[in-house]
Design a protein around this motif. Structure first.
Motif, short mmCIF file in Angstrom:
data_model
loop_
_atom_site.label_atom_id
_atom_site.label_comp_id
_atom_site.label_asym_id
_atom_site.label_seq_id
_atom_site.Cartn_x
_atom_site.Cartn_y
_atom_site.Cartn_z
N PHE A 1 49.17 54.77 31.95
CA PHE A 1 48.95 55.16 33.34
C PHE A 1 50.12 56.07 33.76
O PHE A 1 51.25 55.60 33.87
CB PHE A 1 48.92 53.94 34.25
N PRO A 2 49.88 57.36 33.97
CA PRO A 2 50.96 58.23 34.44
C PRO A 2 51.39 57.85 35.86
O PRO A 2 50.54 57.61 36.73
CB PRO A 2 50.33 59.63 34.42
N ILE A 3 52.68 57.79 36.09
CA ILE A 3 53.24 57.52 37.41
C ILE A 3 53.78 58.83 37.96
O ILE A 3 54.57 59.50 37.30
CB ILE A 3 54.37 56.47 37.32
N VAL B 1 49.62 46.36 46.29
CA VAL B 1 49.24 45.51 45.17
C VAL B 1 50.32 45.61 44.09
O VAL B 1 51.31 46.33 44.25
CB VAL B 1 47.86 45.93 44.60
N GLU B 2 50.09 44.90 42.98
CA GLU B 2 51.15 44.85 41.97
C GLU B 2 50.83 45.65 40.72
O GLU B 2 51.69 46.35 40.19
CB GLU B 2 51.44 43.39 41.59
N GLY B 3 49.61 45.57 40.21
CA GLY B 3 49.30 46.17 38.91
C GLY B 3 48.58 47.49 39.00
O GLY B 3 47.94 47.82 40.01
N GLN B 4 48.65 48.24 37.90
CA GLN B 4 47.97 49.53 37.83
C GLN B 4 46.45 49.37 37.95
O GLN B 4 45.78 50.15 38.64
CB GLN B 4 48.32 50.25 36.52
N MET B 5 45.88 48.39 37.26
CA MET B 5 44.43 48.18 37.34
C MET B 5 44.02 47.82 38.77
O MET B 5 42.94 48.23 39.23
CB MET B 5 44.00 47.07 36.38
N ASP B 6 44.88 47.09 39.48
CA ASP B 6 44.56 46.71 40.86
C ASP B 6 44.39 47.94 41.75
O ASP B 6 43.42 48.06 42.49
CB ASP B 6 45.67 45.82 41.44
N ALA C 1 50.95 50.72 44.66
CA ALA C 1 51.43 49.62 43.83
C ALA C 1 52.91 49.77 43.54
O ALA C 1 53.41 50.88 43.37
CB ALA C 1 50.65 49.55 42.52
N ILE C 2 53.60 48.66 43.52
CA ILE C 2 54.99 48.62 43.07
C ILE C 2 54.96 48.45 41.57
O ILE C 2 54.22 47.62 41.04
CB ILE C 2 55.75 47.47 43.74
N ALA D 1 42.05 43.43 41.12
CA ALA D 1 41.10 44.15 40.28
C ALA D 1 39.88 43.29 39.97
O ALA D 1 38.73 43.75 40.04
CB ALA D 1 41.78 44.59 38.98
N ASP D 2 40.11 42.00 39.63
CA ASP D 2 38.99 41.10 39.33
C ASP D 2 38.15 40.85 40.58
O ASP D 2 36.91 40.83 40.52
CB ASP D 2 39.52 39.76 38.79
#
Length: 564
Positions: A196-198, A260-265, A279-280, A340-341
């Motif tokens: 995932f590019p930031i 949110v916390e994750g990239q998928m989120d 996201a952090i 994400a879920d």
């Protein structure tokens, strides 16, 4: 070929000042103009004004002001020339540079490496149908994967490094965090991971987050689900939010930011239509994160898993947010699920949870009431550290009243006394200025002197020395006095900029003159700001206008030399 004046005016015409400034901070219309809280100093009342008709901004609190170039200089911490290059790129205006062999700056090289790496990972992602299928099974669409430039780091020790070494040095590949020094050369930091590019606030790739794929060899190792780039000259995780470049306009429009916390989120959140999500990545929330968000909103909504770990993480984030005078709310997600879920299973329920988000302290009090034990003691332990950060006495009193009601206290006074006792035992540390790892513009005069010293053994040294003194209208001995450490200037230039082909006098002269012109341009910009401040204080003094006109004429001459 455009004239020097036309180049600048073309950029300004294509990039209205309200558009440039509005990409960094939240602007509110005020008749023909716009107002905002100043991004350059702390204030509660908006004293920052943008005037589109004049193409300028002005803060009547800290007195900073100027055009789009001055704004980007100030907020990004770069030189005028760097702001010119950045805005020209955004406007689609080509700056013709003299000489095809001009060496790009280190930061420009680093950015090129990161973009090249992103393309490499994207190509390998498309060549890995099993990885694409995995993300499809997680709910992502192919359109989303393309929009977020999702890639794949293939299995193997040095695939990315070997590819990048065709054009870039091993030292530079390691400097941006993609390569690690090993016994037999450099090897890849990211292997067998979804990439995932930031990006920074301008959308430029500055780092990566790599996620393991279940069932792979990498997933069987005792390593984290995510690996993030280390801090580099391009990337400081304490002042970068994943997705901020895509989300900031939606945060402005929606009036709050979802955290949110994750990239998928975050990718799933944007795909579902909640594009005000950031996201952090790889760190806890910081004051700089909140200042970034605070340019566009006063509220953050934390999307959390309501288990113990989720509540603990939200507690730390809330403390930082309240410290920066933000409002904090909670998006309640069923326990055991990440955003994400939850989005994949029921996107409508996700949006309903956002619409029904609750104030953080109200939410915490509700959860405490569901627990056993001394609820008031728990509230004091978990909520008083948050209340201590409140800037508004009115809001603080309101929350203490809420705590008293939640635990059926007949009066708020016991809560207030307990809080005062807590403050005595746990006083706030004296506030100190936080060091920001914000990229700064280079000291081009020190670079020019460093380059000259590095060329002292070359036959053309005396020619360069004479040209330096003529362009700066100052003897070399006085120029040396402006640099505190001459040896450091020389070694730093050689290490960071490189000397190239010492026998190519024409190329070396071009680079040397370029540095001097950039320094002169920076000095003119400082003088311009000073004169514009004087004009703002006394618009009737025509002498200031004449000086400003001359400064702009000289500035345009230098820009012409730099870009043609």
């Amino acid at each position: 070929m455009q004239s020097n004046r036309t180049t600048i005016e073309t950029i300004k015409q294509k990039l209205p000042i309200e558009s440039v400034v509005g990409s960094y901070i939240k602007l509110e219309r005020m008749g023909k103009n716009y107002k905002a809280r100043c991004p350059f100093h702390s204030e509660k009342t908006a004293s920052f004004q943008v005037t589109p008709d004049l193409g300028i901004y002005k803060c009547f609190g800290c007195q900073k002001g100027g055009d789009i170039f001055a704004f980007v200089q100030e907020i990004e911490g770069v030189t005028f020339y760097e702001s010119l290059v950045s805005l020209a790129e955004k406007a689609g205006v080509t700056l013709e540079k003299g000489g095809d062999s001009e060496k790009p700056s280190k930061l420009a090289t680093y950015r090129e490496i990161m973009n090249t790496a992103a393309k490499f990972y994207e190509v390998n992602f498309r060549k890995s149908p099993e990885i694409v299928e995995y993300l499809l099974s997680r709910g992502l669409t192919k359109e989303t994967m393309v929009a977020w430039r999702i890639g794949y780091a293939p299995k193997g020790w040095s695939n990315a490094s070997d590819f990048l070494k065709k054009k870039f040095s091993a030292q530079d590949i390691m400097a941006v965090g993609l390569g690690i020094q090993g016994d037999r050369g450099i090897y890849d930091r990211f292997r067998e991971r979804i990439m995932f590019p930031i990006s920074d606030s301008q959308g430029r790739v500055v780092a990566f987050a790599g996620r393991v794929v279940p069932g792979t060899e990498e997933a069987s190792k005792p390593v984290g689900k995510y690996i993030n780039s280390p801090d580099t000259e391009l990337y400081h995780k304490s002042n970068v939010l994943y997705g901020f470049d895509k989300a900031k306009s939606f945060i402005h429009a929606d009036g709050f930011a979802i955290l949110v916390e994750g990239q998928m989120d975050i990718v799933m959140a944007h795909q579902s239509g909640t594009k005000n999500t950031v996201a952090i990545s790889g760190t806890a929330a910081t004051d700089e994160h909140m200042r970034m968000l605070g340019r566009f909103t006063e509220e953050i909504a934390i999307a959390l898993d309501a288990d113990a770990a989720g509540l603990a993480a939200a507690q730390k984030t809330a403390i930082v947010a309240y410290r920066n005078d933000m409002r904090v709310s909670v998006i309640d997600i069923p326990s055991g699920k990440d955003p994400a879920d939850a989005i994949r299973e029921d996107p409508d329920q996700w949006k309903s949870s956002i619409a029904n988000r609750r104030d953080f302290i109200t939410f915490r009090l509700e959860k405490m009431n569901e627990q056993g034990g001394d609820k008031l003691a728990i509230a004091k332990k978990e909520l008083f550290p948050i209340l201590r950060e409140f800037k508004s006495q009115i809001r603080l009193d309101d929350k203490m009243q809420e705590i008293a009601r939640a635990f059926r206290q007949s009066s708020v006074e016991p809560v207030r006394r307990d809080f005062e006792e807590f403050l005595k035992q746990n006083p706030l540390a004296p506030k100190k200025e936080e060091e920001q790892p914000k990229p700064k513009g280079r000291d081009t005069l020190a670079d020019a002197i460093g380059m000259l010293l590095a060329l002292k053994d070359q036959p053309y040294f005396e020619t360069f020395k004479t040209k330096f003194e003529q362009m700066m209208n100052m003897p070399l001995s006085e120029l040396f006095e402006t640099v505190p450490d001459l040896d450091r200037a020389q070694s730093q230039f050689a290490a960071e900029q490189g000397l190239g082909d010492l026998d190519d006098e024409t190329h070396q002269e071009h680079r040397f003159v370029h540095l001097i012109l950039q320094h002169q341009l920076d000095m003119l910009e400082r003088d311009r700001k000073r004169i514009e401040d004087s004009i703002a204080k006394d618009p009737s003094d025509e002498s200031h206008l004449r000086v400003l006109s001359e400064l702009l004429r000289r500035r345009d001459q230098i820009i012409h030399q730099l870009t043609h």
